[in-house]
Design an enzyme around this catalytic site. Structure first.
Site, PDB file in Angstrom:
ATOM      1  N   HIS A   1      18.391  -1.574  15.860  1.00  0.00           N
ATOM      2  CA  HIS A   1      19.673  -1.573  15.149  1.00  0.00           C
ATOM      3  C   HIS A   1      20.800  -0.868  15.904  1.00  0.00           C
ATOM      4  O   HIS A   1      21.960  -1.065  15.585  1.00  0.00           O
ATOM      5  CB  HIS A   1      19.514  -0.934  13.758  1.00  0.00           C
ATOM      6  CG  HIS A   1      18.872  -1.850  12.755  1.00  0.00           C
ATOM      7  ND1 HIS A   1      17.633  -2.424  12.949  1.00  0.00           N
ATOM      8  CD2 HIS A   1      19.311  -2.325  11.557  1.00  0.00           C
ATOM      9  CE1 HIS A   1      17.332  -3.181  11.899  1.00  0.00           C
ATOM     10  NE2 HIS A   1      18.334  -3.153  11.048  1.00  0.00           N
TER      11      HIS A   1
ATOM     12  N   ARG B   1      11.977   8.142   8.616  1.00  0.00           N
ATOM     13  CA  ARG B   1      12.622   6.915   8.134  1.00  0.00           C
ATOM     14  C   ARG B   1      13.528   6.297   9.206  1.00  0.00           C
ATOM     15  O   ARG B   1      13.812   5.102   9.179  1.00  0.00           O
ATOM     16  CB  ARG B   1      13.401   7.180   6.839  1.00  0.00           C
ATOM     17  CG  ARG B   1      13.993   5.914   6.238  1.00  0.00           C
ATOM     18  CD  ARG B   1      14.510   6.092   4.816  1.00  0.00           C
ATOM     19  NE  ARG B   1      15.104   4.851   4.330  1.00  0.00           N
ATOM     20  CZ  ARG B   1      15.469   4.620   3.078  1.00  0.00           C
ATOM     21  NH1 ARG B   1      15.304   5.560   2.162  1.00  0.00           N
ATOM     22  NH2 ARG B   1      16.002   3.462   2.724  1.00  0.00           N
TER      23      ARG B   1
ATOM     24  N   LYS C   1       7.347  -0.363   4.131  1.00  0.00           N
ATOM     25  CA  LYS C   1       8.621   0.331   3.860  1.00  0.00           C
ATOM     26  C   LYS C   1       8.427   1.369   2.757  1.00  0.00           C
ATOM     27  O   LYS C   1       8.965   2.475   2.841  1.00  0.00           O
ATOM     28  CB  LYS C   1       9.738  -0.655   3.504  1.00  0.00           C
ATOM     29  CG  LYS C   1      11.059   0.088   3.354  1.00  0.00           C
ATOM     30  CD  LYS C   1      12.312  -0.667   3.658  1.00  0.00           C
ATOM     31  CE  LYS C   1      13.511   0.294   3.544  1.00  0.00           C
ATOM     32  NZ  LYS C   1      14.803  -0.381   3.465  1.00  0.00           N
TER      33      LYS C   1
ATOM     34  N   ASN D   1      15.384   1.939  11.961  1.00  0.00           N
ATOM     35  CA  ASN D   1      16.566   1.513  12.715  1.00  0.00           C
ATOM     36  C   ASN D   1      16.191   0.889  14.058  1.00  0.00           C
ATOM     37  O   ASN D   1      17.071   0.652  14.892  1.00  0.00           O
ATOM     38  CB  ASN D   1      17.503   2.703  12.958  1.00  0.00           C
ATOM     39  CG  ASN D   1      18.037   3.248  11.661  1.00  0.00           C
ATOM     40  OD1 ASN D   1      18.385   2.481  10.766  1.00  0.00           O
ATOM     41  ND2 ASN D   1      18.075   4.562  11.536  1.00  0.00           N
TER      42      ASN D   1
HETATM   43  N1  LIG Z   1      20.147  -0.979   1.381  1.00  0.00           N
HETATM   44  C1  LIG Z   1      19.417  -1.140   2.457  1.00  0.00           C
HETATM   45  O1  LIG Z   1      18.491  -0.380   2.728  1.00  0.00           O
HETATM   46  C2  LIG Z   1      19.722  -2.293   3.342  1.00  0.00           C
HETATM   47  C3  LIG Z   1      18.811  -2.675   4.334  1.00  0.00           C
HETATM   48  C4  LIG Z   1      19.095  -3.794   5.103  1.00  0.00           C
HETATM   49  C5  LIG Z   1      20.269  -4.508   4.886  1.00  0.00           C
HETATM   50  N2  LIG Z   1      21.134  -4.097   3.917  1.00  0.00           N
HETATM   51  C6  LIG Z   1      22.375  -4.846   3.650  1.00  0.00           C
HETATM   52  O2  LIG Z   1      22.023  -6.131   3.170  1.00  0.00           O
HETATM   53  C7  LIG Z   1      23.067  -7.043   3.478  1.00  0.00           C
HETATM   54  C8  LIG Z   1      22.461  -8.289   4.054  1.00  0.00           C
HETATM   55  O3  LIG Z   1      21.577  -8.830   3.111  1.00  0.00           O
HETATM   56  P1  LIG Z   1      21.258 -10.390   3.076  1.00  0.00           P
HETATM   57  O4  LIG Z   1      20.855 -10.827   4.412  1.00  0.00           O
HETATM   58  O5  LIG Z   1      20.364 -10.612   1.939  1.00  0.00           O
HETATM   59  O6  LIG Z   1      22.721 -11.014   2.866  1.00  0.00           O
HETATM   60  P2  LIG Z   1      23.458 -11.721   1.636  1.00  0.00           P
HETATM   61  O7  LIG Z   1      23.285 -10.990   0.385  1.00  0.00           O
HETATM   62  O8  LIG Z   1      24.848 -11.965   2.101  1.00  0.00           O
HETATM   63  O9  LIG Z   1      22.702 -13.125   1.515  1.00  0.00           O
HETATM   64  C9  LIG Z   1      22.748 -14.034   2.580  1.00  0.00           C
HETATM   65  C10 LIG Z   1      23.289 -15.405   2.124  1.00  0.00           C
HETATM   66  O10 LIG Z   1      22.277 -16.084   1.394  1.00  0.00           O
HETATM   67  C11 LIG Z   1      22.774 -16.499   0.131  1.00  0.00           C
HETATM   68  N3  LIG Z   1      21.619 -16.489  -0.763  1.00  0.00           N
HETATM   69  C12 LIG Z   1      20.937 -15.418  -1.195  1.00  0.00           C
HETATM   70  N4  LIG Z   1      19.843 -15.779  -1.861  1.00  0.00           N
HETATM   71  C13 LIG Z   1      19.826 -17.125  -1.897  1.00  0.00           C
HETATM   72  C14 LIG Z   1      18.933 -18.076  -2.450  1.00  0.00           C
HETATM   73  N5  LIG Z   1      17.798 -17.718  -3.032  1.00  0.00           N
HETATM   74  N6  LIG Z   1      19.267 -19.380  -2.311  1.00  0.00           N
HETATM   75  C15 LIG Z   1      20.400 -19.753  -1.657  1.00  0.00           C
HETATM   76  N7  LIG Z   1      21.248 -18.899  -1.093  1.00  0.00           N
HETATM   77  C16 LIG Z   1      20.961 -17.592  -1.207  1.00  0.00           C
HETATM   78  C17 LIG Z   1      23.867 -15.529  -0.171  1.00  0.00           C
HETATM   79  O11 LIG Z   1      24.784 -16.057  -1.102  1.00  0.00           O
HETATM   80  C18 LIG Z   1      24.486 -15.321   1.194  1.00  0.00           C
HETATM   81  O12 LIG Z   1      25.349 -16.379   1.494  1.00  0.00           O
HETATM   82  C19 LIG Z   1      24.001  -6.324   4.428  1.00  0.00           C
HETATM   83  O13 LIG Z   1      25.147  -5.932   3.727  1.00  0.00           O
HETATM   84  C20 LIG Z   1      23.219  -5.102   4.860  1.00  0.00           C
HETATM   85  O14 LIG Z   1      24.036  -3.991   5.169  1.00  0.00           O
HETATM   86  C21 LIG Z   1      20.881  -3.021   3.158  1.00  0.00           C
HETATM   87 ZN   LIG Z   2      18.444  -4.431   9.375  1.00  0.00          ZN
END
Ligand SMILES: NC(=O)c1ccc[n+]([C@@H]2O[C@H](COP(=O)([O-])OP(=O)(O)OC[C@H]3O[C@@H](n4cnc5c(N)ncnc54)[C@H](O)[C@@H]3O)[C@@H](O)[C@H]2O)c1
Ligand SMILES: [Zn+2]
Length: 358
Positions: A246, A239, A225, A243
């Site tokens: 997606h 980049r 990445k 996707n």
């Molecule tokens: N900025 C970017 O380039 C980019 C890329 C991909 C995804 N995203 C975004 O990321 C989000 C999804 O991220 P995610 O999957 O990390 O979701 P999230 O932040 O909701 O975490 C998933 C779940 O795991 C829990 N959790 C996290 N770490 C934990 C740990 N160590 N122990 C226990 N529980 C834990 C959280 O509380 C949540 O319930 C979406 O909003 C998506 O749009 C952004």
């Molecule tokens: Zn994704």
């Protein structure tokens, strides 16, 4: 073992990967200790916030406040954003302060947006705690919140000062969330090809939380990445390959009213993309996709979704270019490690691919 991967954008930043990392030490090259504000969520906070605050304080940081937002995508909102910047102001954080985002992609995206905008920008450190955040969302600088009209519609690009991915924090991550991170790992391995693709043979072990397999795959993903982002930070070209899976995945996510997790819809979306790649480019990677995704414990089909509804949702995907005609634009694979992007796909072709995964 501690590894540092440099993300070579105009203001470069390191991603530090390891286990049981010395937090203050890991960031000391990038930042002088000062006033800190820790943002986390209601699942991560009780498990990890105290040790983070202690490590920072021991390293000379002054932790002004730790704020816990409710866990889940619904916190990536303008309302919670307003609460967070309000708390930053109330805590007296000044322009030289630093916001630490301790959590998954939700905390990272929201916290990054708060850091990018509070006083026109303060220092930001990402402490990802999900596999998805370690391999994907914390690298590349996209931050933002959702609007009622759609996901990620208000946002910015923000370079963190440093990203610290401590694999130890994955121990408390639920299995289903771990699998979701592996969806993005598999995605990038298919795009990258070569040694990274070979390493996907370790997905099974990573799913059982084997430390070596997790480290290998996190490093592969972060390096890949970082390379793509360094090439095309603002997504004017290459980049877009990230996707992969997606286009239909996001539409499934919206059509299922977010009952499925992101990694799960991306998994099915990649299988649909593999069907399209076979139809349009003649390379049959469908079974390969399925086997890899199964080894990560991911679904390869979407439960009884309505193809028409998914097509409508695809029309609203913000990744479509304005002025596009009726065709959708897809990232497809000519072969392992050979992605092509911007491939025009008609409604009929898309429908067939959707039907193949229902
Ligand atoms: N900025 C970017 O380039 C980019 C890329 C991909 C995804 N995203 C975004 O990321 C989000 C999804 O991220 P995610 O999957 O990390 O979701 P999230 O932040 O909701 O975490 C998933 C779940 O795991 C829990 N959790 C996290 N770490 C934990 C740990 N160590 N122990 C226990 N529980 C834990 C959280 O509380 C949540 O319930 C979406 O909003 C998506 O749009 C952004
Ligand atoms: Zn994704």
């Amino acid at each position: 073992m501690v590894e540092r991967v440099e993300v070579s954008v105009s203001t470069p930043y390191p991603v530090v990967v390891g286990e049981d990392l010395d937090l203050a030490g890991s960031i000391s090259e990038a930042l002088e200790p000062g006033a800190a504000f820790v943002l986390t969520d209601s699942n991560v906070g009780p498990r990890h916030a105290r040790s983070v605050a202690r490590d920072l304080e021991e390293g000379g940081w002054r932790v002004l406040d730790v704020i816990e937002i409710p866990a889940g995508e619904s916190s990536k909102s303008l309302k919670v954003y307003g609460d967070v910047v309000g708390r930053l102001a109330a805590s007296g954080l000044t322009r030289d302060g630093t916001l630490f985002a301790l959590g998954g992609g939700v905390v990272g995206d929201l916290g990054g947006f708060a850091a990018a905008t509070y006083m026109r920008g303060i220092s930001f450190v990402a402490l990802p705690t999900t596999l998805l955040a370690m391999v994907d969302s914390s690298v590349g600088g996209k931050v933002g919140v959702d609007l009622p009209e759609g996901k990620n519609l208000a946002g910015a690009f923000l370079r963190p000062r440093v990203v610290v991915a401590d694999l130890k924090r994955l121990e408390t991550l639920p299995d289903r969330e771990l699998s979701c991170g592996l969806a993005e790992v598999i995605k990038m391995g298919l795009l990258a090809g070569g040694d990274y693709f070979e390493d996907l043979g370790q997905v099974d072990d990573a799913r059982s939380r084997d430390a070596d397999a997790l480290r290998t795959l996190v490093l592969d993903s972060v390096r890949f990445k970082a390379d793509v982002v360094a090439d095309d930070e603002l997504e004017t070209g290459r980049r877009a390959i990230l996707n992969y899976g997606h286009t239909i995945g996001h539409a499934l996510e919206a059509a299922a009213d977010y009952a499925l997790l992101h990694g799960e819809v991306i998994s099915a979306g990649m299988v649909a993309a593999a069907h399209l790649s076979r139809e349009k480019l003649g390379t049959d990677l469908v079974e390969l996709h399925q086997n890899l995704l199964w080894s990560a414990g991911l679904p390869t089909k979407a439960p009884a979704a309505d193809p028409d509804q998914i097509l409508v949702a695809m029309g609203r995907d913000k990744k479509r270019r304005s002025g596009d005609g009726p065709a959708h634009r897809f990232v497809l694979l000519e072969d392992i490690g050979r992605p092509v992007w911007g491939v025009p796909v008609t409604d009929d072709e898309a429908r067939q691919a959707i039907e193949a995964i229902i």
